[in-house]
Design a protein around this motif. Structure first.
Motif, mmCIF file in Angstrom:
data_model
loop_
_atom_site.group_PDB
_atom_site.id
_atom_site.type_symbol
_atom_site.label_atom_id
_atom_site.label_comp_id
_atom_site.label_asym_id
_atom_site.label_seq_id
_atom_site.Cartn_x
_atom_site.Cartn_y
_atom_site.Cartn_z
ATOM 1 N N GLY A 187 0.779 -1.227 0.000
ATOM 2 C CA GLY A 187 0.000 0.000 0.000
ATOM 3 C C GLY A 187 0.813 1.281 0.000
ATOM 4 O O GLY A 187 0.535 2.201 -0.791
ATOM 5 N N PRO A 188 1.825 1.415 0.858
ATOM 6 C CA PRO A 188 2.611 2.656 0.871
ATOM 7 C C PRO A 188 3.290 2.954 -0.470
ATOM 8 O O PRO A 188 3.399 4.118 -0.864
ATOM 9 C CB PRO A 188 3.644 2.407 1.970
ATOM 10 C CG PRO A 188 2.978 1.446 2.893
ATOM 11 C CD PRO A 188 2.186 0.541 2.000
ATOM 12 N N LEU A 189 3.735 1.902 -1.163
ATOM 13 C CA LEU A 189 4.336 2.105 -2.485
ATOM 14 C C LEU A 189 3.290 2.642 -3.459
ATOM 15 O O LEU A 189 3.552 3.609 -4.187
ATOM 16 C CB LEU A 189 4.907 0.789 -3.001
ATOM 17 C CG LEU A 189 5.352 0.782 -4.475
ATOM 18 C CD1 LEU A 189 6.488 1.758 -4.703
ATOM 19 C CD2 LEU A 189 5.734 -0.625 -4.919
ATOM 20 N N ASP A 191 0.552 4.242 -2.793
ATOM 21 C CA ASP A 191 0.180 5.614 -2.415
ATOM 22 C C ASP A 191 1.219 6.612 -2.918
ATOM 23 O O ASP A 191 0.879 7.702 -3.394
ATOM 24 C CB ASP A 191 0.039 5.723 -0.898
ATOM 25 C CG ASP A 191 -1.144 4.933 -0.361
ATOM 26 O OD1 ASP A 191 -2.055 4.606 -1.153
ATOM 27 O OD2 ASP A 191 -1.147 4.625 0.845
ATOM 28 N N ALA A 192 2.500 6.236 -2.814
ATOM 29 C CA ALA A 192 3.563 7.126 -3.287
ATOM 30 C C ALA A 192 3.501 7.312 -4.793
ATOM 31 O O ALA A 192 3.665 8.431 -5.304
ATOM 32 C CB ALA A 192 4.930 6.566 -2.870
ATOM 33 N N ARG A 206 -3.958 -3.572 -5.683
ATOM 34 C CA ARG A 206 -3.611 -3.553 -4.264
ATOM 35 C C ARG A 206 -3.771 -4.930 -3.637
ATOM 36 O O ARG A 206 -4.677 -5.691 -3.987
ATOM 37 C CB ARG A 206 -4.501 -2.557 -3.505
ATOM 38 C CG ARG A 206 -4.182 -1.111 -3.801
ATOM 39 C CD ARG A 206 -5.031 -0.159 -2.979
ATOM 40 N NE ARG A 206 -4.655 1.225 -3.243
ATOM 41 C CZ ARG A 206 -3.736 1.889 -2.568
ATOM 42 N NH1 ARG A 206 -3.111 1.302 -1.562
ATOM 43 N NH2 ARG A 206 -3.440 3.137 -2.878
ATOM 44 N N THR A 210 -7.340 0.125 1.524
ATOM 45 C CA THR A 210 -7.102 1.453 2.065
ATOM 46 C C THR A 210 -8.335 1.895 2.848
ATOM 47 O O THR A 210 -9.440 1.405 2.645
ATOM 48 C CB THR A 210 -6.827 2.469 0.941
ATOM 49 O OG1 THR A 210 -7.948 2.476 0.036
ATOM 50 C CG2 THR A 210 -5.581 2.093 0.174
#
Length: 306
Positions: A187-189, A191-192, A206, A210
């Protein structure tokens, strides 16, 4: 449900095994497109979603890769520790919510096991003569699967213990109208990446949900199962999927978090409130399908094709 036999199980990286699957009679498997996944029902009773990462032109076998997840729900541990060649699994799909779309230029971003749906996309881009490149990150080089299948001249490999985090901003640069970016991973990847790429130029898949806003309505609503004629009431304490199960409806599901698409159901009437991470904007706008594991109703009544 169709059954497949495990014809091979190979270690392809630390903590990752690849399964080769075929029909017991050796017959033709359903065709699929790059980005597709299948649902495998294991003897343990678990149903799990895995991206197809083999040769889409091979009609006799599928390949999937499974990351061991010690903190998962047990499916990956079963695959790693129990499943053997000769065992059978149930098949659902294939289905595709992460398709390769026509474009002169493709940019692929993979985090860990997120490389799997990108492999057949890359193979297709090669055949089509499209301009493509891949940015592939992982915790350690030894944990990064299928490195030997990726053209070195178009792949940037970034093991975190050697080079730190992925250089997303510098690698992506300015994404123009001729480019589509595909990203799959944690998820963080994602989002970036989403913070750097225009929405209409980005396709993501995903593994984790989220956070979404509260449902638009707290009031109970009714759901009619058109095939059985059953009508049930769904209140705020239960999902549509769970309410259907209590009413005796059989619906295949996997993640139950709105990220895999396994439980996608046709909506015949009413207005669904989409709360998933799978459907594209045009699919949401059409309102003719929903993921009952997380999505609810914006209208008083829904009619589902069940």
């Amino acid at each position: 449900m169709t059954s497949l036999v495990v014809t091979a199980k190979d270690v392809v990286a630390d903590g990752v095994v690849a399964l080769t699957l075929a029909r017991p009679d050796g017959g033709r498997l359903p065709d699929w497109t790059p980005g597709a996944h299948v649902d495998l029902t294991l003897a343990s009773g678990a149903t799990r979603q895995y991206s197809l990462c083999g040769d889409r032109w091979d009609p006799s076998s599928y390949r999937v890769a499974v990351l061991r997840e010690p903190d998962g729900r047990g499916g990956s541990q079963y695959v790693h520790d129990v499943l053997r060649p000769g065992d059978t699994v149930g098949l659902g799909g294939p289905r595709n919510h992460f398709p390769l779309v026509p474009a002169p230029r493709h940019r692929f971003v993979a985090g860990g096991i997120g490389v799997t749906p990108l492999l057949p996309m890359i193979a297709a881009a090669q055949v089509l003569g499209a301009d493509w490149s891949l940015l592939y990150g992982g915790r350690r080089r030894a944990s990064m699967a299928f490195l030997d299948e990726l053209p070195a001249d178009r792949t940037t490999v970034v093991p975190q213990d050697e080079a730190g985090l992925l250089p997303l901003a510098s690698w992506l640069g300015t994404v123009d109208d001729d480019t589509v970016v595909y990203a799959c991973g944690p998820g963080p990847l994602l989002d970036a990446v989403a913070g750097l790429v225009p929405t209409d130029r980005l396709r993501t898949e995903r593994f984790t949900a989220t956070e979404v806003a509260a449902p638009v309505r707290d009031e109970p609503f009714t759901v009619e199962l058109a095939r059985s004629g059953t009508t049930l009431t769904v209140d705020a304490s239960v999902s549509v999927l769970e309410a259907m199960r209590r009413a005796g409806a059989t619906t295949l599901s996997s993640c139950e978090r709105g990220t895999c698409g396994t439980c996608e159901t046709t909506v015949l009437a009413g207005v669904p409130e989409h709360r998933d991470q799978v459907l594209a904007d045009h699919e949401r706008a059409a309102g003719d399908c929903m993921l009952p594991c997380v999505s609810r109703a914006a209208s008083d009544h829904l009619v589902l094709d069940l």
